[in-house]
Design an enzyme around this catalytic site. Structure first.
Site, mmCIF file in Angstrom:
data_model
loop_
_atom_site.group_PDB
_atom_site.id
_atom_site.type_symbol
_atom_site.label_atom_id
_atom_site.label_comp_id
_atom_site.label_asym_id
_atom_site.label_seq_id
_atom_site.Cartn_x
_atom_site.Cartn_y
_atom_site.Cartn_z
ATOM 1 N N ASN A 1 0.827 -1.220 0.000
ATOM 2 C CA ASN A 1 0.000 0.000 0.000
ATOM 3 C C ASN A 1 0.856 1.262 0.000
ATOM 4 O O ASN A 1 0.601 2.212 0.738
ATOM 5 C CB ASN A 1 -0.956 0.009 1.196
ATOM 6 N N ASP B 1 -2.062 -5.966 12.084
ATOM 7 C CA ASP B 1 -2.639 -5.106 11.032
ATOM 8 C C ASP B 1 -2.146 -3.670 11.217
ATOM 9 O O ASP B 1 -2.910 -2.705 11.206
ATOM 10 C CB ASP B 1 -4.159 -5.157 11.046
ATOM 11 N N GLY C 1 -7.323 2.921 10.020
ATOM 12 C CA GLY C 1 -6.063 2.267 10.326
ATOM 13 C C GLY C 1 -5.533 2.613 11.696
ATOM 14 O O GLY C 1 -5.721 3.731 12.183
#
Length: 417
Positions: A97, A307, A326
């Site tokens: 990403n 994550d 996030g």
């Protein structure tokens, strides 16, 4: 690197001869030289003695994001790997990403070169489609040969079911692993949090669990038809656990993961409108948390991941609706898991997963490469900003009571103790 670990309690459930035994461990030039009850330190050997010292095989995280290239202000590869190491992780799978996304073999080579020679080893994922646009497959075979361990359009739905079918069929030629993010964007719409009582009370648009479960069900049908290897990252709902359990009973080659924060927090934490709690998939109801924990314990959920997604303050200190999704999680992962599970289960979760990505498994035997994480499982503390080593500080665990502190790692002929 020559190190002698003194009186370290070994946590290694797969090694019955050493599990929960206190031993001295002598490491010479990055190799386990001797494991014994009382070893003398040879000359030129660093002796390591820590309070309540425990040691396990090095930890593995299957979903970590940094920022380099393109978003270095969020996190560089160098500082990201330093943070991962101090958090106990000797191997991390790096998400695609960045800007540009890694969709060619040269991009994968760049990422591996940037991580070369560090105590924590980086294993990059390549983008599934060109520029992660979801239209044309990227150079999967070339990226695999360059070192990509899987293929994924990070946190993006594979909207075209035929694209997923073709990817699964094509990747079988070289034993490639395809990731598919579990979210149907049409069902999600403009939702920002879990759809339910809390979203209604707060006046925030909801994302129903259906958005995840519909995608999971579709992907499993395609996997059953096409064959291949599928990984469904960061599931969050009870329905997804049930669907994946049924697929495994059929013998489908599917694995899945869930994020530590989806086990630890429910959507009730959103009442303060703190954007650090805005994640994708969203925090769900307490019943989902319980189902996820049960899925972890019975093996339906294969891996638990931090994550870890660093984001700069400009993308978080805004209205909840406008904030990016996030949370960072490397630094808090061990403390959170160790708060939820017994230490043996925690270490089992932190050390499993490498085989799915064809990453070498470390061994706790003399003559093997030293790949260790050192920690104290009993120390309790409140997680604060000062505990964050990442460049970005967007952690939802700030102010949370956790159990367990990491001392550091020994890996790749290096240590950060």
């Amino acid at each position: 690197m020559n190190i002698l670990l003194k009186s370290a309690k070994i946590v290694c459930p797969d090694n019955k001869g050493l599990h929960l035994k206190k031993r001295d461990i002598l490491i010479k030039k990055g190799i386990i030289d001797k494991i014994g009850v009382s070893l003398e330190a040879p000359s030129n050997v660093k002796v390591v003695e820590k309070d309540n010292l425990h040691v396990s095989l090095g930890w593995f995280d299957s979903s970590v994001s940094f920022g380099e290239p393109g978003f270095e202000e969020r996190e560089t590869i160098a500082n990201g790997l330093f943070t991962a190491g101090k958090s106990g992780f000797t191997d991390i799978v790096l998400n695609p990403n960045t800007n540009p996304v890694p969709d060619t073999s040269s991009d994968i080579v760049f990422l591996k070169e940037r991580g070369k020679g560090k105590a924590t080893q980086v294993h990059p994922i390549g983008s599934l489609t060109k520029n992660s646009d979801g239209v044309d497959l990227a150079e999967l075979y070339d990226m695999k040969n360059a070192g990509a361990v899987a293929f994924y359009d990070f946190k993006k739905q594979i909207a075209n079911p035929n694209l997923l079918k073709i990817a699964l069929l094509y990747a079988q030629n070289f034993n490639g692993l395809v990731h598919s993010f579990p979210q149907d964007n049409n069902i999600k719409g403009k939702g920002v949090v879990n759809e339910g009582e809390i979203s209604t009370m707060l006046g925030l648009k909801g994302i129903p669990a259906l958005a995840e479960e519909l995608q999971v069900a579709r992907d499993l049908f395609i996997l059953e038809y096409a064959g291949g290897k599928l990984h469904i990252p960061t599931i969050s709902s009870a329905g997804s656990v049930k669907l994946i359990a049924e697929a495994k009973k059929k013998g489908l080659d599917v694995t899945c993961s869930t994020a530590v924060h989806n086990l630890f927090f429910s959507d009730e934490t959103l009442k303060g409108f703190d954007s650090n709690f805005k994640v994708s998939p969203p925090l769900r109801a307490k019943s989902d948390c319980k189902a996820l924990i049960k899925g972890v314990k019975n093996g339906t959920i294969d891996f638990v991941t931090s994550d870890h997604i660093p984001l700069d303050v400009e993308h978080k200190r805004v209205e909840f609706d406008n904030a990016k999704s996030g949370s960072i999680g490397l630094e808090s992962a061990f403390g959170a898991l160790n708060t939820l599970f017994e230490i043996e289960e925690t270490i089992r979760l932190l050390t499993k997963g490498r085989d799915r990505y064809h990453i070498e498994e470390p061994q706790f035997t003399e003559g093997s490469k030293a790949c260790f994480t050192l920690f104290d499982p009993e120390q309790t503390y409140t997680f604060e900003v000062k505990d964050i080593l990442s460049t970005s500080k967007n952690s939802m665990f700030i102010g949370t009571s956790l159990k367990g502190k990491v001392y550091g790692i020994i890996n790749n002929g290096q240590s950060n103790l």
